[in-house]
Scaffold this active site. Structure first.
Site, mmCIF file in Angstrom:
data_model
loop_
_atom_site.group_PDB
_atom_site.id
_atom_site.type_symbol
_atom_site.label_atom_id
_atom_site.label_comp_id
_atom_site.label_asym_id
_atom_site.label_seq_id
_atom_site.Cartn_x
_atom_site.Cartn_y
_atom_site.Cartn_z
ATOM 1 C CG ASN A 6 -1.946 1.125 1.260
ATOM 2 O OD1 ASN A 6 -1.448 2.364 1.141
ATOM 3 N ND2 ASN A 6 -2.925 1.037 1.521
ATOM 4 C CG ASP A 8 -2.947 4.636 0.682
ATOM 5 O OD1 ASP A 8 -3.165 4.534 -0.782
ATOM 6 O OD2 ASP A 8 -3.964 4.198 1.403
ATOM 7 C CG HIS A 9 0.861 6.661 4.556
ATOM 8 N ND1 HIS A 9 0.124 7.669 4.686
ATOM 9 C CD2 HIS A 9 0.684 5.600 5.382
ATOM 10 C CE1 HIS A 9 -0.954 7.172 5.628
ATOM 11 N NE2 HIS A 9 -0.715 6.063 5.862
ATOM 12 C CG HIS A 42 -8.133 4.370 1.016
ATOM 13 N ND1 HIS A 42 -8.557 3.961 2.378
ATOM 14 C CD2 HIS A 42 -9.324 4.752 0.388
ATOM 15 C CE1 HIS A 42 -9.843 4.565 2.642
ATOM 16 N NE2 HIS A 42 -10.452 4.723 1.510
ATOM 17 N NE ARG A 44 -8.355 7.557 4.062
ATOM 18 C CZ ARG A 44 -9.127 7.189 5.283
ATOM 19 N NH1 ARG A 44 -10.358 7.711 5.541
ATOM 20 N NH2 ARG A 44 -8.866 6.275 6.068
ATOM 21 N NE ARG A 48 -7.539 11.276 5.220
ATOM 22 C CZ ARG A 48 -8.032 10.565 6.276
ATOM 23 N NH1 ARG A 48 -7.306 10.269 7.174
ATOM 24 N NH2 ARG A 48 -9.360 10.904 6.638
ATOM 25 C CG HIS A 49 -3.448 9.024 1.299
ATOM 26 N ND1 HIS A 49 -4.447 8.329 0.406
ATOM 27 C CD2 HIS A 49 -3.948 8.675 2.590
ATOM 28 C CE1 HIS A 49 -5.134 7.550 1.254
ATOM 29 N NE2 HIS A 49 -4.842 7.904 2.511
ATOM 30 C CD GLU A 69 -7.248 -0.131 1.360
ATOM 31 O OE1 GLU A 69 -7.604 0.688 1.990
ATOM 32 O OE2 GLU A 69 -5.966 -0.742 1.307
ATOM 33 C CB THR A 100 -9.332 1.637 7.176
ATOM 34 O OG1 THR A 100 -8.871 2.318 6.081
ATOM 35 C CG2 THR A 100 -10.622 0.919 7.079
ATOM 36 C CD GLU A 150 -7.153 -6.023 3.270
ATOM 37 O OE1 GLU A 150 -7.476 -5.490 2.001
ATOM 38 O OE2 GLU A 150 -6.476 -5.204 3.827
ATOM 39 C CG HIS A 190 -5.394 -1.859 9.853
ATOM 40 N ND1 HIS A 190 -5.650 -0.877 8.953
ATOM 41 C CD2 HIS A 190 -4.957 -1.397 11.146
ATOM 42 C CE1 HIS A 190 -5.432 0.340 9.629
ATOM 43 N NE2 HIS A 190 -4.956 -0.070 10.895
ATOM 44 N N GLY A 212 1.151 -1.344 4.282
ATOM 45 C CA GLY A 212 1.678 0.036 3.933
ATOM 46 C C GLY A 212 2.813 0.549 4.906
ATOM 47 C CG HIS A 213 2.775 3.179 9.034
ATOM 48 N ND1 HIS A 213 3.329 3.084 10.100
ATOM 49 C CD2 HIS A 213 2.699 4.622 8.904
ATOM 50 C CE1 HIS A 213 3.832 4.169 10.554
ATOM 51 N NE2 HIS A 213 3.172 5.170 9.877
HETATM 52 N N1 PXP Z 1 -5.661 -3.042 4.509
HETATM 53 C C1 PXP Z 1 -6.620 -1.999 4.316
HETATM 54 C C2 PXP Z 1 -8.053 -2.291 4.047
HETATM 55 C C3 PXP Z 1 -6.162 -0.749 4.927
HETATM 56 O O1 PXP Z 1 -7.267 0.413 4.956
HETATM 57 C C4 PXP Z 1 -4.936 -0.338 5.397
HETATM 58 C C5 PXP Z 1 -4.619 0.907 5.725
HETATM 59 O O2 PXP Z 1 -4.520 1.763 4.660
HETATM 60 C C6 PXP Z 1 -4.056 -1.666 5.044
HETATM 61 C C7 PXP Z 1 -4.304 -2.836 4.950
HETATM 62 C C8 PXP Z 1 -2.469 -1.456 5.655
HETATM 63 O O3 PXP Z 1 -2.435 -1.293 6.949
HETATM 64 P P1 PXP Z 1 -1.102 -0.641 7.121
HETATM 65 O O4 PXP Z 1 -0.786 0.666 6.872
HETATM 66 O O5 PXP Z 1 -1.126 -0.551 8.738
HETATM 67 O O6 PXP Z 1 0.068 -1.743 6.743
#
Ligand code: PXP
Length: 238
Positions: A6, A8-9, A42, A44, A48-49, A69, A100, A150, A190, A212-213
């Site tokens: 992911n 996004d960031h 994602h 949104r 925001r990203h 997403e 999320t 998921e 997540h 992601g993070h």
């Molecule tokens: N899956 C979903 C549905 C999410 O919303 C997120 C967060 O954007 C992730 C996975 C990834 O989570 P993380 O950034 O904590 O790895």
């Protein structure tokens, strides 16, 4: 177990300066070179990203697969149908949340989600529902023709003791088993990171993790190529 990133960031960092760098599209291409199995973004409501330009360019340029997403709103469904990701993962979305916060309640939203899945299927887009590891939510997901679920791994990732973590892992194991028996594809994500993946990787019914993070946080310090490969080596136990 496949690993989708992911990104996004990367866009969060770009948007912090309101300029063009770092570009999430460049990050996606580098991650593909590092061996990633798919790219997740994602889009949104508040943008925001990730923005529409990112999604459209990713669609054009990536060669693995695009997992979009999205909240099941008219605006985003229309964009999804137009862009055509391989997979649309439906998530609940609240404007004020930092990320999320939990799975979608399929049972409470069954008719709207059924219609959404029908529309996405008509555009050859497979659908995944981001849900808690609960049998009733999984049964409802099959009832409305979802292709994947998921599993929300937040409770596992945020567990405060080893005992709680093992309990949460067991819930995910049972949910994944149940979903597989029903013929669903099973993704999870997540809060997965370089530590908790050492036990999470034992769940053989999980087809793919979406992370992601943790990976992007490490990439800032070590580079994206190494961060992706480090996670792959933990997932594979090598
Ligand atoms: N899956 C979903 C549905 C999410 O919303 C997120 C967060 O954007 C992730 C996975 C990834 O989570 P993380 O950034 O904590 O790895």
């Amino acid at each position: 177990m496949r690993f989708a990133l992911n990104i996004d960031h990367i866009a969060t960092l770009r948007n912090a300066r309101g300029e063009t760098l770092p570009d999430p599209v460049a990050a996606a291409l580098l991650a593909e070179q590092a061996g990633i199995d798919g790219i997740v973004v994602h889009l949104r409501e508040d943008r925001r990203h990730i923005n529409e330009r990112d999604v459209r360019l990713l669609r054009e340029l990536i060669t693995t697969k695009l997992d979009l997403e999205m909240a099941a709103t008219d605006e985003i469904i229309k964009i999804a149908c137009d862009v055509g990701p391989e997979l649309a993962t439906i998530v609940p979305e609240k404007r004020l949340e930092l990320t999320t916060e939990g799975g979608i309640n399929v049972i409470d939203n069954i008719s709207h989600l059924k219609d959404t899945i029908h529309i996405l299927h008509k555009h050859d887009i497979e659908v995944s529902l981001f849900i808690e590891p609960e049998i009733e939510q999984i049964d409802a997901s099959t009832e409305i023709n979802s292709d994947f679920i998921e599993i929300h791994t937040g409770a596992f990732a945020n567990a405060l003791s080893e005992e709680e973590q093992i309990d949460e892992l067991e819930k995910i194991r049972l949910a994944a088993r149940h979903a597989k028996k029903l013929g669903l594809g099973v993704n999870a994500g997540h809060g997965l990171n370089y530590q908790n993946m050492k036990i999470f990787r034992d769940l053989t019914d999980i087809d793919e993790v979406s992370i992601g993070h943790a990976v992007l946080a490490r990439a800032v310090l070590t580079g994206l190529d190494k961060a992706v490969k480090d996670m792959f080596s933990i997932i594979s136990g090598k």
